[in-house]
Motif scaffolding. Structure first.
Motif, PDB file in Angstrom:
ATOM      1  N   GLN A  81      79.235  40.961  16.654  1.00 43.76           N
ATOM      2  CA  GLN A  81      79.362  40.848  15.279  1.00 43.76           C
ATOM      3  C   GLN A  81      78.914  39.334  14.879  1.00 43.76           C
ATOM      4  N   MET A  82      78.030  39.347  14.104  1.00 46.73           N
ATOM      5  CA  MET A  82      77.392  37.948  13.936  1.00 46.73           C
ATOM      6  C   MET A  82      77.729  37.657  12.155  1.00 46.73           C
ATOM      7  N   ASN A  83      78.544  36.522  12.062  1.00 52.07           N
ATOM      8  CA  ASN A  83      78.816  36.107  10.661  1.00 52.07           C
ATOM      9  C   ASN A  83      78.114  34.642  10.381  1.00 52.07           C
ATOM     10  N   SER A  84      78.318  34.320   9.283  1.00 53.67           N
ATOM     11  CA  SER A  84      77.604  32.909   8.818  1.00 53.67           C
ATOM     12  C   SER A  84      76.210  32.807   9.532  1.00 53.67           C
ATOM     13  N   LEU A  85      75.304  33.628   9.762  1.00 53.25           N
ATOM     14  CA  LEU A  85      74.029  33.745   9.939  1.00 53.25           C
ATOM     15  C   LEU A  85      73.255  32.488   9.258  1.00 53.25           C
ATOM     16  N   LYS A  86      72.357  31.769  10.406  1.00 56.84           N
ATOM     17  CA  LYS A  86      71.811  30.633  10.083  1.00 56.84           C
ATOM     18  C   LYS A  86      70.347  31.105  10.213  1.00 56.84           C
ATOM     19  N   LEU A  87      69.582  30.133   9.617  1.00 60.51           N
ATOM     20  CA  LEU A  87      67.824  30.464  10.010  1.00 60.51           C
ATOM     21  C   LEU A  87      67.676  30.311  11.439  1.00 60.51           C
ATOM     22  N   GLU A  88      68.192  29.603  12.132  1.00 60.92           N
ATOM     23  CA  GLU A  88      68.073  29.346  13.640  1.00 60.92           C
ATOM     24  C   GLU A  88      68.419  30.631  14.354  1.00 60.92           C
ATOM     25  N   ASP A  89      69.035  31.443  13.813  1.00 57.82           N
ATOM     26  CA  ASP A  89      69.667  32.536  14.614  1.00 57.82           C
ATOM     27  C   ASP A  89      68.632  33.789  14.423  1.00 57.82           C
ATOM     28  N   THR A  90      67.456  33.484  13.795  1.00 60.23           N
ATOM     29  CA  THR A  90      66.579  34.418  13.846  1.00 60.23           C
ATOM     30  C   THR A  90      65.757  34.619  15.147  1.00 60.23           C
ATOM     31  N   ALA A  91      65.623  35.686  15.785  1.00 64.80           N
ATOM     32  CA  ALA A  91      64.981  36.011  16.999  1.00 64.80           C
ATOM     33  C   ALA A  91      65.287  37.505  17.280  1.00 64.80           C
ATOM     34  N   VAL A  92      64.603  37.930  18.421  1.00 62.50           N
ATOM     35  CA  VAL A  92      64.942  39.250  18.916  1.00 62.50           C
ATOM     36  C   VAL A  92      66.150  39.090  19.951  1.00 62.50           C
ATOM     37  N   TYR A  93      66.974  40.003  19.521  1.00 64.43           N
ATOM     38  CA  TYR A  93      68.147  39.930  20.233  1.00 64.43           C
ATOM     39  C   TYR A  93      68.049  41.238  21.429  1.00 64.43           C
ATOM     40  N   TYR A  94      68.444  40.948  22.719  1.00 65.74           N
ATOM     41  CA  TYR A  94      68.469  41.900  23.754  1.00 65.74           C
ATOM     42  C   TYR A  94      69.904  42.097  24.393  1.00 65.74           C
ATOM     43  N   CYS A  95      70.123  43.363  24.626  1.00 64.65           N
ATOM     44  CA  CYS A  95      71.300  43.594  25.290  1.00 64.65           C
ATOM     45  C   CYS A  95      71.177  43.572  26.850  1.00 64.65           C
ATOM     46  N   ARG A  96      71.994  43.342  27.568  1.00 68.82           N
ATOM     47  CA  ARG A  96      71.746  43.257  29.190  1.00 68.82           C
ATOM     48  C   ARG A  96      73.186  43.518  29.708  1.00 68.82           C
ATOM     49  N   ALA A  97      73.077  44.363  30.817  1.00 66.40           N
ATOM     50  CA  ALA A  97      74.323  44.987  31.513  1.00 66.40           C
ATOM     51  C   ALA A  97      73.995  45.074  32.827  1.00 66.40           C
ATOM     52  N   GLY A  98      75.152  45.172  33.686  1.00 66.08           N
ATOM     53  CA  GLY A  98      74.902  45.436  34.981  1.00 66.08           C
ATOM     54  C   GLY A  98      75.904  44.845  35.795  1.00 66.08           C
ATOM     55  N   SER A  99      75.715  45.010  37.197  1.00 67.79           N
ATOM     56  CA  SER A  99      76.526  44.753  38.382  1.00 67.79           C
ATOM     57  C   SER A  99      75.624  44.152  39.437  1.00 67.79           C
ATOM     58  N   LEU A 100      75.705  43.080  39.703  1.00 67.58           N
ATOM     59  CA  LEU A 100      74.741  42.570  40.553  1.00 67.58           C
ATOM     60  C   LEU A 100      74.530  43.454  41.845  1.00 67.58           C
ATOM     61  N   PRO A 101      73.369  43.780  42.312  1.00 68.28           N
ATOM     62  CA  PRO A 101      72.102  43.297  41.965  1.00 68.28           C
ATOM     63  C   PRO A 101      71.414  44.249  40.957  1.00 68.28           C
ATOM     64  N   LEU A 102      72.128  45.112  40.529  1.00 66.60           N
ATOM     65  CA  LEU A 102      71.424  45.940  39.340  1.00 66.60           C
ATOM     66  C   LEU A 102      71.663  45.410  37.835  1.00 66.60           C
ATOM     67  N   ILE A 103      70.483  45.267  37.396  1.00 75.14           N
ATOM     68  CA  ILE A 103      70.420  44.430  35.763  1.00 75.14           C
ATOM     69  C   ILE A 103      69.552  45.356  35.134  1.00 75.14           C
ATOM     70  N   TYR A 104      70.083  45.524  33.859  1.00 75.91           N
ATOM     71  CA  TYR A 104      69.331  46.378  32.770  1.00 75.91           C
ATOM     72  C   TYR A 104      69.455  45.526  31.537  1.00 75.91           C
ATOM     73  N   TRP A 105      68.151  45.856  30.947  1.00 81.43           N
ATOM     74  CA  TRP A 105      67.990  45.179  29.520  1.00 81.43           C
ATOM     75  C   TRP A 105      67.549  46.461  28.645  1.00 81.43           C
ATOM     76  N   GLY A 106      68.119  46.209  27.245  1.00 77.62           N
ATOM     77  CA  GLY A 106      67.374  46.890  26.227  1.00 77.62           C
ATOM     78  C   GLY A 106      66.017  46.415  25.897  1.00 77.62           C
ATOM     79  N   GLN A 107      65.516  47.304  24.693  1.00 73.68           N
ATOM     80  CA  GLN A 107      63.973  47.050  24.385  1.00 73.68           C
ATOM     81  C   GLN A 107      64.295  45.745  23.275  1.00 73.68           C
ATOM     82  N   GLY A 108      65.317  45.405  22.728  1.00 73.75           N
ATOM     83  CA  GLY A 108      65.477  44.474  21.714  1.00 73.75           C
ATOM     84  C   GLY A 108      65.664  44.842  20.137  1.00 73.75           C
ATOM     85  N   THR A 109      66.269  44.168  19.346  1.00 80.55           N
ATOM     86  CA  THR A 109      66.197  44.550  18.024  1.00 80.55           C
ATOM     87  C   THR A 109      66.009  43.067  17.399  1.00 80.55           C
ATOM     88  N   GLN A 110      65.135  42.960  16.160  1.00 82.60           N
ATOM     89  CA  GLN A 110      64.854  41.856  15.604  1.00 82.60           C
ATOM     90  C   GLN A 110      65.878  41.678  14.459  1.00 82.60           C
TER      91      GLN A 110
END
Length: 115
Positions: A81-110
């Motif tokens: 949940q992102m509130n009070s968004l600022k210009l500098e929050d502009t980015a591609v946001y990626y989800c990451r999950a795992g239990s070492l050593p297995l790490i997974y990434w999503g494709q990102g959302t702008q």
């Protein structure tokens, strides 16, 4: 193969809010940690927020007090949940999950914050 699918990104005016979702193709009980990262143009990918299996959370200083990470184990989904968004929050946001050593990434959302 584990898949993470982000959604909820878009264009929002400064001061507005967005909620990002990351849906996993498997039970998120298998992940020790889940988190959100972001990458702005010309910058390195950076940590935004993480949540571990105990429910403990961690935030980048730049988003503390504005962003909230949470997880819904029944829906195998983690939210940002992102509130009070600022210009500098502009980015591609990626989800990451795992239990070492297995790490997974999503494709990102702008996420684009406009003035």
């Amino acid at each position: 193969q584990v898949q993470l699918v982000e959604s909820g990104g878009g264009l929002v005016q400064a001061g507005g809010s967005l909620r990002l979702s990351c849906a996993a193709s498997t039970s998120i009980f298998r992940f020790i940690f889940m988190g959100w990262y972001r990458q702005a143009p010309g910058k390195q990918r950076e940590l935004v927020a993480t949540i571990i299996s105990t429910g403990s959370t961690n935030y980048a200083d730049s988003v503390k007090g504005r962003f909230t990470i949470s997880r819904d184990n029944a829906k195998n989904t983690v939210y940002l949940q992102m509130n009070s968004l600022k210009l500098e929050d502009t980015a591609v946001y990626y989800c990451r999950a795992g239990s070492l050593p297995l790490i997974y990434w999503g494709q990102g959302t702008q996420v684009t914050v406009s003035s």
